[in-house]
Enzyme design. Structure first.
Site, PDB file in Angstrom:
ATOM      1  N   ASN A  37      68.974  26.830  13.912  1.00 60.95           N
ATOM      2  CA  ASN A  37      69.038  26.147  15.203  1.00 60.95           C
ATOM      3  C   ASN A  37      68.463  26.985  16.357  1.00 60.95           C
ATOM      4  O   ASN A  37      68.891  28.100  16.596  1.00 60.95           O
ATOM      5  CB  ASN A  37      70.520  25.821  15.499  1.00 60.95           C
ATOM      6  CG  ASN A  37      70.669  24.749  16.548  1.00 60.95           C
ATOM      7  OD1 ASN A  37      69.698  24.136  16.985  1.00 60.95           O
ATOM      8  ND2 ASN A  37      71.908  24.516  16.973  1.00 60.95           N
ATOM      9  N   HIS A 122      85.927  17.683  14.071  1.00 57.69           N
ATOM     10  CA  HIS A 122      85.958  18.245  15.424  1.00 57.69           C
ATOM     11  C   HIS A 122      86.607  17.269  16.392  1.00 57.69           C
ATOM     12  O   HIS A 122      86.070  16.186  16.631  1.00 57.69           O
ATOM     13  CB  HIS A 122      84.537  18.467  15.945  1.00 57.69           C
ATOM     14  CG  HIS A 122      83.840  19.627  15.327  1.00 57.69           C
ATOM     15  ND1 HIS A 122      82.695  20.159  15.862  1.00 57.69           N
ATOM     16  CD2 HIS A 122      84.120  20.378  14.237  1.00 57.69           C
ATOM     17  CE1 HIS A 122      82.294  21.185  15.121  1.00 57.69           C
ATOM     18  NE2 HIS A 122      83.141  21.322  14.123  1.00 57.69           N
ATOM     19  N   ARG A 147      89.862  20.516  14.096  1.00 56.95           N
ATOM     20  CA  ARG A 147      89.596  21.594  15.044  1.00 56.95           C
ATOM     21  C   ARG A 147      89.736  21.024  16.442  1.00 56.95           C
ATOM     22  O   ARG A 147      89.146  19.971  16.736  1.00 56.95           O
ATOM     23  CB  ARG A 147      88.167  22.098  14.806  1.00 56.95           C
ATOM     24  CG  ARG A 147      87.778  23.275  15.642  1.00 56.95           C
ATOM     25  CD  ARG A 147      86.290  23.575  15.500  1.00 56.95           C
ATOM     26  NE  ARG A 147      85.534  22.969  16.578  1.00 56.95           N
ATOM     27  CZ  ARG A 147      84.323  23.373  16.964  1.00 56.95           C
ATOM     28  NH1 ARG A 147      83.727  24.369  16.330  1.00 56.95           N
ATOM     29  NH2 ARG A 147      83.692  22.786  17.946  1.00 56.95           N
ATOM     30  N   HIS A 213      84.540  31.173  19.359  1.00 56.35           N
ATOM     31  CA  HIS A 213      83.089  31.336  19.520  1.00 56.35           C
ATOM     32  C   HIS A 213      82.693  32.703  20.076  1.00 56.35           C
ATOM     33  O   HIS A 213      81.938  32.813  21.055  1.00 56.35           O
ATOM     34  CB  HIS A 213      82.497  30.191  20.357  1.00 56.35           C
ATOM     35  CG  HIS A 213      81.216  29.630  19.793  1.00 56.35           C
ATOM     36  ND1 HIS A 213      79.991  30.041  20.221  1.00 56.35           N
ATOM     37  CD2 HIS A 213      80.982  28.710  18.825  1.00 56.35           C
ATOM     38  CE1 HIS A 213      79.052  29.386  19.537  1.00 56.35           C
ATOM     39  NE2 HIS A 213      79.635  28.582  18.670  1.00 56.35           N
ATOM     40  N   GLU A 237      88.841  30.928  14.840  1.00 54.16           N
ATOM     41  CA  GLU A 237      87.512  31.260  14.316  1.00 54.16           C
ATOM     42  C   GLU A 237      86.770  32.172  15.277  1.00 54.16           C
ATOM     43  O   GLU A 237      86.852  31.996  16.501  1.00 54.16           O
ATOM     44  CB  GLU A 237      86.771  29.927  14.141  1.00 54.16           C
ATOM     45  CG  GLU A 237      85.329  30.055  13.741  1.00 54.16           C
ATOM     46  CD  GLU A 237      84.667  28.681  13.704  1.00 54.16           C
ATOM     47  OE1 GLU A 237      85.364  27.652  13.551  1.00 54.16           O
ATOM     48  OE2 GLU A 237      83.437  28.642  13.855  1.00 54.16           O
ATOM     49  N   HIS A 313      80.718  27.084   7.231  1.00 54.70           N
ATOM     50  CA  HIS A 313      80.123  26.434   8.397  1.00 54.70           C
ATOM     51  C   HIS A 313      79.521  25.095   7.964  1.00 54.70           C
ATOM     52  O   HIS A 313      78.839  25.029   6.937  1.00 54.70           O
ATOM     53  CB  HIS A 313      79.012  27.368   8.902  1.00 54.70           C
ATOM     54  CG  HIS A 313      78.450  27.014  10.230  1.00 54.70           C
ATOM     55  ND1 HIS A 313      77.188  27.416  10.609  1.00 54.70           N
ATOM     56  CD2 HIS A 313      78.946  26.325  11.273  1.00 54.70           C
ATOM     57  CE1 HIS A 313      76.945  27.000  11.837  1.00 54.70           C
ATOM     58  NE2 HIS A 313      77.994  26.335  12.262  1.00 54.70           N
ATOM     59  N   ASP A 317      73.903  21.046  12.872  1.00 54.09           N
ATOM     60  CA  ASP A 317      72.569  21.660  12.849  1.00 54.09           C
ATOM     61  C   ASP A 317      72.224  22.226  11.470  1.00 54.09           C
ATOM     62  O   ASP A 317      71.126  22.779  11.292  1.00 54.09           O
ATOM     63  CB  ASP A 317      72.415  22.717  13.950  1.00 54.09           C
ATOM     64  CG  ASP A 317      73.571  23.687  14.030  1.00 54.09           C
ATOM     65  OD1 ASP A 317      74.566  23.368  14.705  1.00 54.09           O
ATOM     66  OD2 ASP A 317      73.478  24.762  13.432  1.00 54.09           O
ATOM     67  N   GLU A 340      83.960  22.796   6.916  1.00 52.24           N
ATOM     68  CA  GLU A 340      83.717  22.117   8.198  1.00 52.24           C
ATOM     69  C   GLU A 340      82.839  20.889   7.960  1.00 52.24           C
ATOM     70  O   GLU A 340      81.871  20.935   7.187  1.00 52.24           O
ATOM     71  CB  GLU A 340      83.001  23.075   9.158  1.00 52.24           C
ATOM     72  CG  GLU A 340      82.720  22.467  10.525  1.00 52.24           C
ATOM     73  CD  GLU A 340      82.028  23.439  11.480  1.00 52.24           C
ATOM     74  OE1 GLU A 340      81.421  24.419  10.994  1.00 52.24           O
ATOM     75  OE2 GLU A 340      82.103  23.222  12.693  1.00 52.24           O
ATOM     76  N   TRP A 403      77.787  33.898  23.710  1.00 50.87           N
ATOM     77  CA  TRP A 403      77.981  32.436  23.767  1.00 50.87           C
ATOM     78  C   TRP A 403      78.679  31.954  22.513  1.00 50.87           C
ATOM     79  O   TRP A 403      78.383  32.382  21.429  1.00 50.87           O
ATOM     80  CB  TRP A 403      76.633  31.697  23.897  1.00 50.87           C
ATOM     81  CG  TRP A 403      76.891  30.223  23.989  1.00 50.87           C
ATOM     82  CD1 TRP A 403      77.344  29.517  25.092  1.00 50.87           C
ATOM     83  CD2 TRP A 403      76.757  29.266  22.928  1.00 50.87           C
ATOM     84  NE1 TRP A 403      77.492  28.180  24.773  1.00 50.87           N
ATOM     85  CE2 TRP A 403      77.149  28.001  23.454  1.00 50.87           C
ATOM     86  CE3 TRP A 403      76.362  29.343  21.594  1.00 50.87           C
ATOM     87  CZ2 TRP A 403      77.151  26.817  22.691  1.00 50.87           C
ATOM     88  CZ3 TRP A 403      76.357  28.189  20.821  1.00 50.87           C
ATOM     89  CH2 TRP A 403      76.748  26.932  21.374  1.00 50.87           C
TER      90      TRP A 403
END
Ligand code: GCO
Ligand code: MG
Length: 403
Positions: A37, A122, A147, A213, A237, A313, A317, A340, A403
């Protein structure tokens, strides 16, 4: 069974995907996902210019040998670009092997070690109330694990929360990186209340997850973990930027909240210390960014020795090709934890024909030979590459933050 062709398809049905197509002399086609991504073209070039020419004439059945040839043979080992490229080749070769054998890939990996793969969805919202309604909607759909991410009072934009509709969170959204502002204080004060609200409304039966994150220091992460202990999280996470593996010793000293790490890892070396020192509970390496099925199984086998479970994961993406590959691995490894599942928005379904199914919180890759995903090249050609970047974070003083 010789490889006679290898080519790269770049398409953006809703978002960018890079797909590798390998064809053998008897006309068997295998598909691999090479999507990284925000840096898609780097992998596409690596494949087109440096890998595809080397594949021609090789025996498609020799998956391990081709893996070692591409890994050791480049001299410059590891990194997201190389490992995503190798992953695409590896995934495509497993697809071919399954098609030739007439078996779904999970059968070649030892067969199903469970009936289905528990997935988490999510849930998010621009307020706690909206997030709670989204959790309710997921539970109605049958999810057993969710989540939860919500907007934080006092902060403009927060990871995991879409501008509008809860289901369409899109990290890569702009043709220059969007700038967001990060403040640790409001986040740390708010998150325990936000996740407590989920427990208050839905009780403790639902598995509850949260993605930090990569934004905290080890001590802050330890404090967050401790504050969340009463909410019995399934995991938090990426509490800290995980290239510093020893930082997790400090987190571990302060909390028993389970920890999941690894979506940006690309090899077993990135998580060796985390696993062997039992510093994490779930390893989140993905099939498409960590060297394909061959290398992911190696990571998971190491993790199994130390009681670490898998939690791959599965963001949107990663293309449906790698999502299917993940399900085959998940179904077959002994130490599966959770997968996920963010799903893929239309029109991705026009390009990727999938056979995997969701039922009562579990998924199954289906029993079609190979991975069970076919790519419609004509449909792919309708959606040209659409350059996008992931956002960046700055603190209030303007300095860059993770980020
Ligand atoms: C997740 C991830 C993603 C990443 C995205 C980056 O847990 O699903 O953190 O949302 O941000 O995959 O491309
Ligand atoms: Mg994440």
């Amino acid at each position: 069974m010789k490889i006679i062709d290898a080519g790269v398809i770049i398409t953006a049905p809703g978002r960018n995907y890079v797909t590798l197509k390998i064809t053998t002399e008897d006309g068997v086609v295998g598909w691999g996902d090479a999507t990284l991504n925000g840096r898609e073209l780097a992998v596409a070039t690596y494949l087109r210019d440096h890998v595809c020419p080397l594949l021609i004439g090789r025996d498609a059945h020799r998956i391990e040998d081709i893996w070692q040839y591409l890994y050791k043979g480049s001299y410059w080992r590891r990194g997201p670009v190389q490992m995503t490229a190798i992953a695409a080749v590896d995934i495509a070769l497993w697809d071919i092997k399954g098609k030739v054998a007439g078996l779904p890939v999970y059968q070649l990996l030892g067969g199903a070690a469970r009936d289905g793969v528990m997935v988490y969805g999510h849930a998010s919202g621009s307020s706690v109330a909206e997030m709670l309604d989204d959790v309710a909607a997921h539970l109605d759909e049958g999810y057993l694990a969710v989540r939860a991410q919500s907007a934080i009072p006092g902060m403009d934009k927060v990871y995991g929360v879409p501008p509008k509709d809860g289901r369409l969170y899109e990290p890569a959204s702009s043709n220059v990186p969007q700038e967001e502002t990060w403040e640790t204080g409001p986040y740390l004060r708010f998150v325990p209340t936000m996740l407590g609200a989920v427990r208050e409304r839905f009780g403790f039966d639902v598995h509850l997850l949260h993605d930090v994150h990569h934004r905290l220091s080890p001590l802050e992460a330890g404090r967050l973990g401790r504050d969340l202990e009463e909410h019995r999280m399934f995991w938090i996470e990426d509490p800290t930027p995980a290239e510093d593996q020893s930082a997790f010793q400090l987190i571990r000293q302060h909390t028993t909240t389970p920890i999941a790490v690894g979506e940006i890892f690309n090899s077993i070396w990135d998580c060796q210390q985390l696993i062997t020192e039992r510093l994490i509970d779930y390893v989140r390496t993905s099939v498409s960014h960590a060297g394909g099925i061959t290398h992911l199984r190696r990571i998971f086998a190491l993790a199994d020795l130390y009681g670490v479970r898998t939690g791959s994961h599965g963001a949107g993406d990663l293309s449906p090709v790698s999502f299917a590959a993940a399900l085959h691995v998940d179904l077959s490894v002994p130490n599966f934890g959770i997968q996920e599942y963010m799903g893929h928005r239309d029109p991705a379904g026009e390009v990727f024909r999938t056979g995997y199914k969701f039922e009562n919180g579990y998924m199954h890759p289906g029993d079609a030979p190979g991975l069970g995903v076919e790519v419609d090249e004509q449909a792919a050609a309708k959606f040209p590459y659409d350059p996008k970047y992931l956002p960046i974070n700055r603190r209030r003083d303007g300095s860059m933050h993770d980020w």
